[in-house]
Write a protein that holds these residues in place. Structure first.
Motif, PDB file in Angstrom:
ATOM      1  N   PRO A   1       0.839  -1.208   0.000  1.00 44.17           N
ATOM      2  CA  PRO A   1       0.000   0.000   0.000  1.00 44.17           C
ATOM      3  C   PRO A   1       0.873   1.257   0.000  1.00 44.17           C
ATOM      4  N   ASP A   2       0.335   2.347  -0.511  1.00 46.01           N
ATOM      5  CA  ASP A   2       1.113   3.583  -0.573  1.00 46.01           C
ATOM      6  C   ASP A   2       0.936   4.461   0.659  1.00 46.01           C
ATOM      7  N   ASN A   3       0.251   3.953   1.686  1.00 41.41           N
ATOM      8  CA  ASN A   3       0.005   4.796   2.863  1.00 41.41           C
ATOM      9  C   ASN A   3       0.380   4.109   4.177  1.00 41.41           C
ATOM     10  N   ILE A   4       1.480   3.323   4.162  1.00 37.52           N
ATOM     11  CA  ILE A   4       1.986   2.731   5.392  1.00 37.52           C
ATOM     12  C   ILE A   4       3.512   2.791   5.400  1.00 37.52           C
ATOM     13  N   VAL A   5       4.074   2.815   6.608  1.00 31.74           N
ATOM     14  CA  VAL A   5       5.518   2.801   6.828  1.00 31.74           C
ATOM     15  C   VAL A   5       5.763   1.891   8.028  1.00 31.74           C
ATOM     16  N   VAL A   6       6.743   0.998   7.934  1.00 34.68           N
ATOM     17  CA  VAL A   6       7.080   0.139   9.075  1.00 34.68           C
ATOM     18  C   VAL A   6       8.004   0.920  10.003  1.00 34.68           C
ATOM     19  N   VAL A   7       7.738   0.850  11.295  1.00 36.38           N
ATOM     20  CA  VAL A   7       8.505   1.582  12.294  1.00 36.38           C
ATOM     21  C   VAL A   7       9.210   0.583  13.207  1.00 36.38           C
ATOM     22  N   TYR A   8      10.540   0.648  13.240  1.00 39.97           N
ATOM     23  CA  TYR A   8      11.347  -0.173  14.140  1.00 39.97           C
ATOM     24  C   TYR A   8      11.793   0.725  15.290  1.00 39.97           C
ATOM     25  N   LEU A   9      11.330   0.392  16.484  1.00 37.26           N
ATOM     26  CA  LEU A   9      11.575   1.225  17.661  1.00 37.26           C
ATOM     27  C   LEU A   9      13.010   1.097  18.171  1.00 37.26           C
ATOM     28  N   ASP A  10      13.480   2.173  18.803  1.00 38.16           N
ATOM     29  CA  ASP A  10      14.800   2.123  19.414  1.00 38.16           C
ATOM     30  C   ASP A  10      14.765   1.333  20.719  1.00 38.16           C
ATOM     31  N   GLU A  11      13.590   1.214  21.314  1.00 40.43           N
ATOM     32  CA  GLU A  11      13.383   0.387  22.499  1.00 40.43           C
ATOM     33  C   GLU A  11      11.895   0.081  22.611  1.00 40.43           C
ATOM     34  N   LYS A  12      11.551  -0.937  23.380  1.00 43.02           N
ATOM     35  CA  LYS A  12      10.144  -1.304  23.527  1.00 43.02           C
ATOM     36  C   LYS A  12       9.365  -0.164  24.170  1.00 43.02           C
ATOM     37  N   GLN A  13       8.165   0.057  23.648  1.00 40.29           N
ATOM     38  CA  GLN A  13       7.255   1.048  24.197  1.00 40.29           C
ATOM     39  C   GLN A  13       5.882   0.406  24.298  1.00 40.29           C
ATOM     40  N   THR A  14       5.035   0.951  25.151  1.00 37.26           N
ATOM     41  CA  THR A  14       3.664   0.479  25.257  1.00 37.26           C
ATOM     42  C   THR A  14       2.892   0.994  24.049  1.00 37.26           C
ATOM     43  N   PHE A  15       2.195   0.112  23.372  1.00 41.13           N
ATOM     44  CA  PHE A  15       1.453   0.517  22.184  1.00 41.13           C
ATOM     45  C   PHE A  15       0.214   1.304  22.562  1.00 41.13           C
ATOM     46  N   VAL A  16      -0.241   2.154  21.655  1.00 44.82           N
ATOM     47  CA  VAL A  16      -1.431   2.974  21.887  1.00 44.82           C
ATOM     48  C   VAL A  16      -2.654   2.312  21.266  1.00 44.82           C
ATOM     49  N   GLN A  17      -3.808   2.775  21.649  1.00 40.67           N
ATOM     50  CA  GLN A  17      -5.060   2.258  21.113  1.00 40.67           C
ATOM     51  C   GLN A  17      -5.217   2.680  19.651  1.00 40.67           C
ATOM     52  N   PRO A  18      -5.781   1.798  18.812  1.00 37.79           N
ATOM     53  CA  PRO A  18      -6.047   2.199  17.421  1.00 37.79           C
ATOM     54  C   PRO A  18      -6.929   3.454  17.413  1.00 37.79           C
ATOM     55  N   GLY A  19      -6.676   4.322  16.474  1.00 37.04           N
ATOM     56  CA  GLY A  19      -7.444   5.565  16.393  1.00 37.04           C
ATOM     57  C   GLY A  19      -6.769   6.723  17.098  1.00 37.04           C
ATOM     58  N   THR A  20      -5.685   6.463  17.831  1.00 34.58           N
ATOM     59  CA  THR A  20      -4.938   7.531  18.500  1.00 34.58           C
ATOM     60  C   THR A  20      -3.891   8.070  17.532  1.00 34.58           C
ATOM     61  N   ARG A  21      -3.947   9.358  17.251  1.00 35.01           N
ATOM     62  CA  ARG A  21      -2.933   9.962  16.362  1.00 35.01           C
ATOM     63  C   ARG A  21      -1.612  10.037  17.114  1.00 35.01           C
ATOM     64  N   ILE A  22      -0.544   9.649  16.418  1.00 33.46           N
ATOM     65  CA  ILE A  22       0.793   9.677  17.004  1.00 33.46           C
ATOM     66  C   ILE A  22       1.754  10.391  16.055  1.00 33.46           C
ATOM     67  N   GLU A  23       2.875  10.817  16.601  1.00 34.33           N
ATOM     68  CA  GLU A  23       3.988  11.299  15.806  1.00 34.33           C
ATOM     69  C   GLU A  23       5.146  10.364  16.050  1.00 34.33           C
ATOM     70  N   VAL A  24       5.909  10.116  14.999  1.00 42.29           N
ATOM     71  CA  VAL A  24       7.035   9.189  15.063  1.00 42.29           C
ATOM     72  C   VAL A  24       8.259   9.898  14.534  1.00 42.29           C
ATOM     73  N   SER A  25       9.366   9.714  15.226  1.00 36.63           N
ATOM     74  CA  SER A  25      10.639  10.262  14.778  1.00 36.63           C
ATOM     75  C   SER A  25      11.605   9.098  14.591  1.00 36.63           C
ATOM     76  N   GLY A  26      12.302   9.072  13.475  1.00 33.36           N
ATOM     77  CA  GLY A  26      13.264   8.010  13.216  1.00 33.36           C
ATOM     78  C   GLY A  26      14.038   8.262  11.932  1.00 33.36           C
ATOM     79  N   ARG A  27      14.982   7.385  11.646  1.00 37.10           N
ATOM     80  CA  ARG A  27      15.814   7.489  10.444  1.00 37.10           C
ATOM     81  C   ARG A  27      15.115   6.784   9.277  1.00 37.10           C
TER      82      ARG A  27
END
Length: 153
Positions: free
Chosen positions: A100-126
């Protein structure tokens, strides 16, 4: 003679008390570029989706993206899929042509607690572009954020 502004003791204590919260907010490097989902691909050709000039320019650099977390496959995962719109299922695909043209896989720098679907988030990474298959999961991705972290907005 000019007077020095006076800050009441309670204001100073409040500021000191809030400083850990301010520091906990992810510090965005001034060099991190904002990248939106409509900017990921330049065009669709007979060969499939072609990365945009902006993505090619930002490959290997820190970016910030905004979107939604697709439901993770397991609670202990150190990765998730960032989507442009809220999703109820994980959108991994089997081939480049299905991607799909509207997804990006995010590999975290460390484990984090996931948020509920529908919650807008911002992601920073390389940002990392190009087809890659995760050796641990076998999942294919065309775009990834590495060493990433996220926060709810």
């Amino acid at each position: 003679m000019t007077s020095i502004p006076f800050l009441p003791r309670r204001h100073v204590l409040t500021l000191l008390g809030l400083s850990p919260l301010l520091l906990a907010q992810p510090a965005l490097a001034t060099s991190a570029a904002t990248l939106g989902f409509p900017e990921l691909y330049g065009k669709i050709s007979v060969l499939g989706l072609e990365f945009s000039a902006k993505v090619r320019e930002l490959d290997g650099k820190d970016v910030v993206m905004s979107g939604f977390m697709a439901p993770p496959l397991k609670a202990e995962a150190t990765f998730f899929v960032l989507t442009e719109i809220p999703m109820s299922i994980c959108p991994f695909c089997s081939s480049d042509s299905d991607w799909p043209d509207n997804i990006v896989v995010v590999y975290l720098d460390e484990k984090q607690t996931f948020v509920q679907p529908g919650t807008r988030i911002e992601v920073s990474g390389r940002l990392e572009m190009g087809s890659w298959t995760d050796p641990e999961t076998g999942f294919l991705s065309r775009l990834r954020l590495r060493d990433a972290h996220y926060w709810a907005v």
